[in-house]
Design an enzyme around this catalytic site. Structure first.
Site, PDB file in Angstrom:
ATOM      1  N   ASP A 104       1.076  -0.978  -0.202  1.00  0.00           N
ATOM      2  CA  ASP A 104      -0.083   0.228   0.087  1.00  0.00           C
ATOM      3  C   ASP A 104       0.876   1.144   0.096  1.00  0.00           C
ATOM      4  O   ASP A 104       1.858   1.164   0.185  1.00  0.00           O
ATOM      5  CB  ASP A 104      -0.740  -0.050   1.195  1.00  0.00           C
ATOM      6  CG  ASP A 104      -1.812   1.228   1.448  1.00  0.00           C
ATOM      7  OD1 ASP A 104      -2.396   1.517   0.371  1.00  0.00           O
ATOM      8  OD2 ASP A 104      -1.997   1.839   2.233  1.00  0.00           O
ATOM      9  N   SER A 105       0.199   2.611  -0.177  1.00  0.00           N
ATOM     10  CA  SER A 105       0.963   3.729  -0.092  1.00  0.00           C
ATOM     11  C   SER A 105       1.396   4.131   1.537  1.00  0.00           C
ATOM     12  O   SER A 105       2.274   4.618   1.638  1.00  0.00           O
ATOM     13  CB  SER A 105       0.369   4.765  -0.617  1.00  0.00           C
ATOM     14  OG  SER A 105      -1.113   4.828   0.368  1.00  0.00           O
TER      15      SER A 105
ATOM     16  N   GLY B 270      -3.102   8.880  -3.880  1.00  0.00           N
ATOM     17  CA  GLY B 270      -4.072   9.509  -4.531  1.00  0.00           C
ATOM     18  C   GLY B 270      -4.080  10.731  -5.674  1.00  0.00           C
ATOM     19  O   GLY B 270      -4.673  10.573  -6.626  1.00  0.00           O
TER      20      GLY B 270
ATOM     21  N   ASN C 258      -6.470   0.528  -3.419  1.00  0.00           N
ATOM     22  CA  ASN C 258      -7.364   0.760  -4.467  1.00  0.00           C
ATOM     23  C   ASN C 258      -6.713   1.545  -5.418  1.00  0.00           C
ATOM     24  O   ASN C 258      -6.965   1.470  -6.716  1.00  0.00           O
ATOM     25  CB  ASN C 258      -8.718   1.340  -3.972  1.00  0.00           C
ATOM     26  CG  ASN C 258      -9.404   0.314  -3.063  1.00  0.00           C
ATOM     27  OD1 ASN C 258     -10.426  -0.123  -3.413  1.00  0.00           O
ATOM     28  ND2 ASN C 258      -9.144   0.367  -1.849  1.00  0.00           N
ATOM     29  N   THR C 259      -6.163   2.619  -5.058  1.00  0.00           N
ATOM     30  CA  THR C 259      -5.451   3.728  -6.250  1.00  0.00           C
ATOM     31  C   THR C 259      -4.323   2.721  -7.026  1.00  0.00           C
ATOM     32  O   THR C 259      -4.224   3.148  -8.275  1.00  0.00           O
ATOM     33  CB  THR C 259      -4.757   4.581  -5.474  1.00  0.00           C
ATOM     34  OG1 THR C 259      -5.693   5.109  -4.378  1.00  0.00           O
ATOM     35  CG2 THR C 259      -4.465   5.905  -6.411  1.00  0.00           C
TER      36      THR C 259
ATOM     37  N   CYS D  56     -11.020   2.641  -0.528  1.00  0.00           N
ATOM     38  CA  CYS D  56      -9.575   3.123  -0.060  1.00  0.00           C
ATOM     39  C   CYS D  56      -9.409   2.307   1.316  1.00  0.00           C
ATOM     40  O   CYS D  56     -10.027   2.353   2.088  1.00  0.00           O
ATOM     41  CB  CYS D  56      -9.591   4.524   0.177  1.00  0.00           C
ATOM     42  SG  CYS D  56      -7.826   4.939   0.962  1.00  0.00           S
ATOM     43  N   THR D  57      -8.236   1.434   1.044  1.00  0.00           N
ATOM     44  CA  THR D  57      -7.804   0.543   2.279  1.00  0.00           C
ATOM     45  C   THR D  57      -7.721   1.275   3.555  1.00  0.00           C
ATOM     46  O   THR D  57      -7.566   0.659   4.812  1.00  0.00           O
ATOM     47  CB  THR D  57      -6.730  -0.248   1.890  1.00  0.00           C
ATOM     48  OG1 THR D  57      -5.449   0.453   1.419  1.00  0.00           O
ATOM     49  CG2 THR D  57      -7.217  -1.246   0.944  1.00  0.00           C
ATOM     50  N   HIS D  58      -7.335   2.788   3.640  1.00  0.00           N
ATOM     51  CA  HIS D  58      -7.357   3.430   4.792  1.00  0.00           C
ATOM     52  C   HIS D  58      -8.653   3.487   5.675  1.00  0.00           C
ATOM     53  O   HIS D  58      -8.630   3.627   6.664  1.00  0.00           O
ATOM     54  CB  HIS D  58      -6.889   4.758   4.555  1.00  0.00           C
ATOM     55  CG  HIS D  58      -5.185   4.744   4.197  1.00  0.00           C
ATOM     56  ND1 HIS D  58      -4.847   4.469   3.143  1.00  0.00           N
ATOM     57  CD2 HIS D  58      -4.417   5.264   5.201  1.00  0.00           C
ATOM     58  CE1 HIS D  58      -3.393   4.762   3.251  1.00  0.00           C
ATOM     59  NE2 HIS D  58      -3.147   5.155   4.215  1.00  0.00           N
TER      60      HIS D  58
END
Ligand code: DGL
Length: 286
Positions: free
Chosen positions: A18-19, A51, A82-83, A191-193
């Site tokens: 992930d980011s 994003g 997701n991004t 968004c996984t956050h």
């Protein structure tokens, strides 16, 4: 290595990326459902957020991190962002010898199953919204009344550990109001956050709206995939979890403790290209 060579690799880790800390919401579900699996997680905190970045750049970063995970001998990977999923799948999956799952197909399948009235809202980053991947995936499943809202502030709140309180509440209200006005019955946390803000989100959304966390579905799909290929790790011992970051390891250690309730081993990840050689001085011979 060919895909066929993976059958003896059950003890190899599953890779996730992930980011930042968002993908830990997928790790959290994985730890519950498949506790024996060993996990390698890469957080690109040094280049977060993804994003607002161009899709081609996010795809390049994702490719670098998947190479890093490949170097750890992963048997499968989840792009737990997701991004990055929107920017890189399905194309990038062709470049790697292990199976790669993403969030968007899983999220759309879960939403299509969940919606009662066929009115679905998506909250996500600007990149995911601009890609149009969620509306496309939902339309393919027969759900056409779909509204999206970009919520760029929410991942930053989660990175700062602000999971409740007035700032989070105001930001969530701002994102949800346009969707609530559409009369949605289902809301995808795209968004996984966002699952880490689920308390505030469900408070603002109210009891009539079903929240969909794509992590649940992607972990179910991973379980099926590992099972089908004979790659499940069977052990009474819990699997290990190794975290890597392009940011501050100590910060990720603290966040893992907050978000997962677990003390994890954190190291610096070496997937970013090294410092570029300085350009030669003017007049210097080549
Ligand atoms: N967690 C990422 C996602 O699922 C996005 C956060 C960011 O903007 O970097 O899209």
């Amino acid at each position: 290595m060919s895909k066929a060579d993976f059958s003896h690799r059950a003890s190899c880790p599953v890779g996730l990326m992930d980011s930042g800390v968002g993908g830990l919401s997928v790790v959290r579900v994985l730890r519950q459902r498949l506790p024996a699996e060993n996990l390698v997680y890469a957080a690109d905190t040094g280049r977060m957020p993804y994003g607002p970045r161009a899709a081609a750049e996010v795809c390049r970063f994702t490719s670098q991190i998947l190479r890093f995970l490949e170097g750890h001998g992963v048997k499968a990977a989840v792009i737990a962002c997701n991004t990055a999923t929107a920017a890189s799948l399905p194309g990038l999956a062709e470049e790697f010898p292990f199976p790669i799952l993403g969030m968007i197909g899983a999220g759309a399948r879960a939403a299509a199953r969940t919606t009662r009235g066929g009115r679905v809202g998506i909250i996500a980053t600007r990149g995911t919204v601009a890609s149009g991947e969620y509306p496309r995936a939902l339309a393919a499943l027969g759900v056409t009344e779909v509204w999206q809202e970009a919520c760029p502030e929410l991942p930053l709140l989660v990175e700062e550990g602000e999971l409740a309180g007035e700032r989070a509440l105001a930001a969530v209200r701002g994102c949800l109001e346009p969707l609530l006005a559409r009369g949605i019955d289902t809301l995808v946390l795209g968004c996984t956050h966002f699952p880490f803000l689920a308390g505030v989100i469900s408070r603002v959304a109210g009891p009539g709206i079903a929240l969909v966390d794509p992590a649940e579905e992607v972990v179910r799909e991973l379980e099926d995939l590992l099972e089908a290929r004979g790659l499940r790790r069977e052990s009474a011992e819990p699997g290990w979890l190794k975290l890597y970051t392009s940011g501050e390891p100590e910060r990720l250690r603290q966040m893992a403790r907050l978000l997962l309730g677990e003390a994890a081993e954190v190291s610096r990840g070496g997937w970013m290209p090294g410092p570029q050689a300085p350009a030669p001085e003017r007049g210097e011979s080549p």
